[in-house]
Design a protein around this motif. Structure first.
Motif, PDB file in Angstrom:
ATOM      1  N   LYS A  85     -51.155  36.892  89.784  1.00  0.00           N
ATOM      2  CA  LYS A  85     -51.524  35.918  88.761  1.00  0.00           C
ATOM      3  C   LYS A  85     -50.911  36.364  87.438  1.00  0.00           C
ATOM      4  N   PHE A  86     -50.560  35.382  86.608  1.00  0.00           N
ATOM      5  CA  PHE A  86     -49.853  35.647  85.352  1.00  0.00           C
ATOM      6  C   PHE A  86     -50.639  35.035  84.193  1.00  0.00           C
ATOM      7  N   ARG A  87     -50.916  35.858  83.188  1.00  0.00           N
ATOM      8  CA  ARG A  87     -51.684  35.413  82.029  1.00  0.00           C
ATOM      9  C   ARG A  87     -50.989  35.825  80.734  1.00  0.00           C
ATOM     10  N   VAL A  88     -51.272  35.073  79.677  1.00  0.00           N
ATOM     11  CA  VAL A  88     -50.770  35.407  78.341  1.00  0.00           C
ATOM     12  C   VAL A  88     -51.978  35.581  77.426  1.00  0.00           C
ATOM     13  N   ASP A  89     -51.998  36.693  76.680  1.00  0.00           N
ATOM     14  CA  ASP A  89     -53.132  36.954  75.792  1.00  0.00           C
ATOM     15  C   ASP A  89     -52.631  37.631  74.521  1.00  0.00           C
ATOM     16  N   SER A  90     -52.907  37.013  73.385  1.00  0.00           N
ATOM     17  CA  SER A  90     -52.426  37.527  72.101  1.00  0.00           C
ATOM     18  C   SER A  90     -53.131  38.804  71.657  1.00  0.00           C
ATOM     19  N   SER A  91     -54.191  39.184  72.351  1.00  0.00           N
ATOM     20  CA  SER A  91     -54.850  40.448  72.004  1.00  0.00           C
ATOM     21  C   SER A  91     -53.954  41.637  72.338  1.00  0.00           C
ATOM     22  N   LEU A  92     -52.894  41.405  73.136  1.00  0.00           N
ATOM     23  CA  LEU A  92     -51.940  42.467  73.485  1.00  0.00           C
ATOM     24  C   LEU A  92     -50.696  42.433  72.605  1.00  0.00           C
ATOM     25  N   ALA A  93     -50.705  41.588  71.573  1.00  0.00           N
ATOM     26  CA  ALA A  93     -49.519  41.392  70.728  1.00  0.00           C
ATOM     27  C   ALA A  93     -49.144  42.643  69.936  1.00  0.00           C
ATOM     28  N   GLU A  94     -47.924  42.621  69.424  1.00  0.00           N
ATOM     29  CA  GLU A  94     -47.439  43.694  68.546  1.00  0.00           C
ATOM     30  C   GLU A  94     -48.332  43.796  67.318  1.00  0.00           C
ATOM     31  N   TRP A  95     -48.404  44.995  66.749  1.00  0.00           N
ATOM     32  CA  TRP A  95     -49.154  45.201  65.514  1.00  0.00           C
ATOM     33  C   TRP A  95     -48.546  44.286  64.457  1.00  0.00           C
ATOM     34  N   HIS A  96     -49.338  43.344  63.936  1.00  0.00           N
ATOM     35  CA  HIS A  96     -48.863  42.310  63.018  1.00  0.00           C
ATOM     36  C   HIS A  96     -48.919  42.824  61.577  1.00  0.00           C
ATOM     37  N   THR A  97     -48.186  43.893  61.342  1.00  0.00           N
ATOM     38  CA  THR A  97     -48.241  44.574  60.052  1.00  0.00           C
ATOM     39  C   THR A  97     -47.017  44.239  59.196  1.00  0.00           C
ATOM     40  N   SER A  98     -47.177  44.331  57.892  1.00  0.00           N
ATOM     41  CA  SER A  98     -46.061  44.078  56.978  1.00  0.00           C
ATOM     42  C   SER A  98     -44.992  45.155  57.103  1.00  0.00           C
ATOM     43  N   ALA A  99     -45.326  46.280  57.738  1.00  0.00           N
ATOM     44  CA  ALA A  99     -44.335  47.334  57.969  1.00  0.00           C
ATOM     45  C   ALA A  99     -43.312  46.895  59.020  1.00  0.00           C
ATOM     46  N   TYR A 100     -43.705  45.955  59.888  1.00  0.00           N
ATOM     47  CA  TYR A 100     -42.817  45.449  60.934  1.00  0.00           C
ATOM     48  C   TYR A 100     -42.243  44.075  60.604  1.00  0.00           C
ATOM     49  N   TYR A 101     -43.034  43.259  59.897  1.00  0.00           N
ATOM     50  CA  TYR A 101     -42.634  41.873  59.655  1.00  0.00           C
ATOM     51  C   TYR A 101     -42.760  41.532  58.170  1.00  0.00           C
TER      52      TYR A 101
END
Length: 303
Positions: free
Chosen positions: A97-113
């Protein structure tokens, strides 16, 4: 029913080998895998399948059910797809089974983006899967997309995301995605259903380097933080409370100790960071996770 968790970092990303990607792509914040990264992902799927088969008895090898949950970023989604393909190439009859979950997303920090990543990447992942599954050239994916799944987080973390927020998010991801299976184990033991007890549930979380370590640390405080290379794999086995008591299994509770002298030299942010890290131990009255494979990358050497 047994429960095993594999934590996997994504494969090699395009912008690491093609710096121009950041300046030429309309989505520089969401690089895909390189061809090498896709090979790494498929090899990782075969590796996970082999590891799992080695850990269970011969008479239950066919009763393995995989649940792959991925961050919505392109590099993790493509890694998750490659893992599924690797598992299926090892056993074409695999249940995945295949799922998508944003709780596993990249650290949404200003250091990266420099600015917030748009939530549109989430719907784009489903569009890509739907497009390929709709083709008539036998290129459909070897898994079932679990559209009934309710994600722990259905949109990207708020921007900018602080260290305390990402620590809590990843701990919540582990608890939220594993709890239904842990509760099912409890029910199966009470019902003494032999058929269900012979089922092996395998959870595969496909995430990013920093979150990889946070989730591993949440599984077992004593596991320590590791350098997570591309397609690094960690494995944690769930040990129900009654089983751990019978077998004498114990994971020590480890915290960062701070003396009064050290404390006076630390900033308020540093103290809060340590408190957040110390809180990561996932206290669950129903049992414990034991990490027995940590940040393994030997399986992709030579690719």
């Amino acid at each position: 029913m047994s429960l095993t968790l594999y934590i996997v970092r994504h494969g090699e990303r395009m912008d690491h080998v093609e710096p121009s990607f950041l300046y030429t792509s309309p989505t520089p914040f969401d690089p895909p895998l390189t061809p090498k990264g896709k090979r790494q992902a498929k090899t990782t799927g075969s590796f996970v399948h082999t590891l799992q088969q080695e850990s269970i008895s011969n008479d239950t090898k066919r009763n393995v059910e995989y649940v792959i949950t991925t961050s919505p970023f392109a590099r993790t989604s493509e890694t998750a797809i490659g893992i599924a393909e690797g598992i299926a190439s090892s056993d074409p009859n695999s249940k995945i089974k295949f799922r998508v979950d944003s709780s596993l997303a990249e650290w949404h920090t200003s250091a990266y983006y420099a600015q917030a990543v748009p939530n549109s990447i989430i719907s784009k992942r489903f569009e890509e899967i739907h497009e390929r599954n709709g083709k008539d050239d036998n290129s459909s994916y070897p898994f079932e997309v679990d559209f009934s799944y309710t994600p722990v987080l259905n949109e990207l973390p708020k921007y900018p995301e602080g260290i305390h927020e990402v620590l809590k998010r990843c701990q919540k991801a582990l608890a939220g995605m594993s709890s239904p299976f842990i509760q099912q184990i409890k029910q199966d033991k009470l019902s003494e259903d032999t058929e269900k007890s012979d089922t092996h549930k395998v959870l595969i979380f496909v995430t990013h380097g920093w979150c990889f370590n946070v989730i591993q640390e949440a599984c077992s405080k004593g596991s320590g933080w590791k350098e997570a290379g591309f397609c690094a794999v960690s494995r944690a086995k769930w040990i129900p409370k009654e089983d751990s008591e019978e077998e004498g299994v114990r994971i020590p509770d480890i915290t960062v100790s701070i003396t009064d002298e050290e404390d006076s030299e630390k900033s308020e942010i540093e103290r809060k960071n340590e408190e957040a890290i110390n809180s990561l131990t996932a206290v669950n009255p129903d049992g414990k996770w034991i990490v027995d494979v940590s940040a393994h990358t030997e399986h992709i050497k030579g690719i």
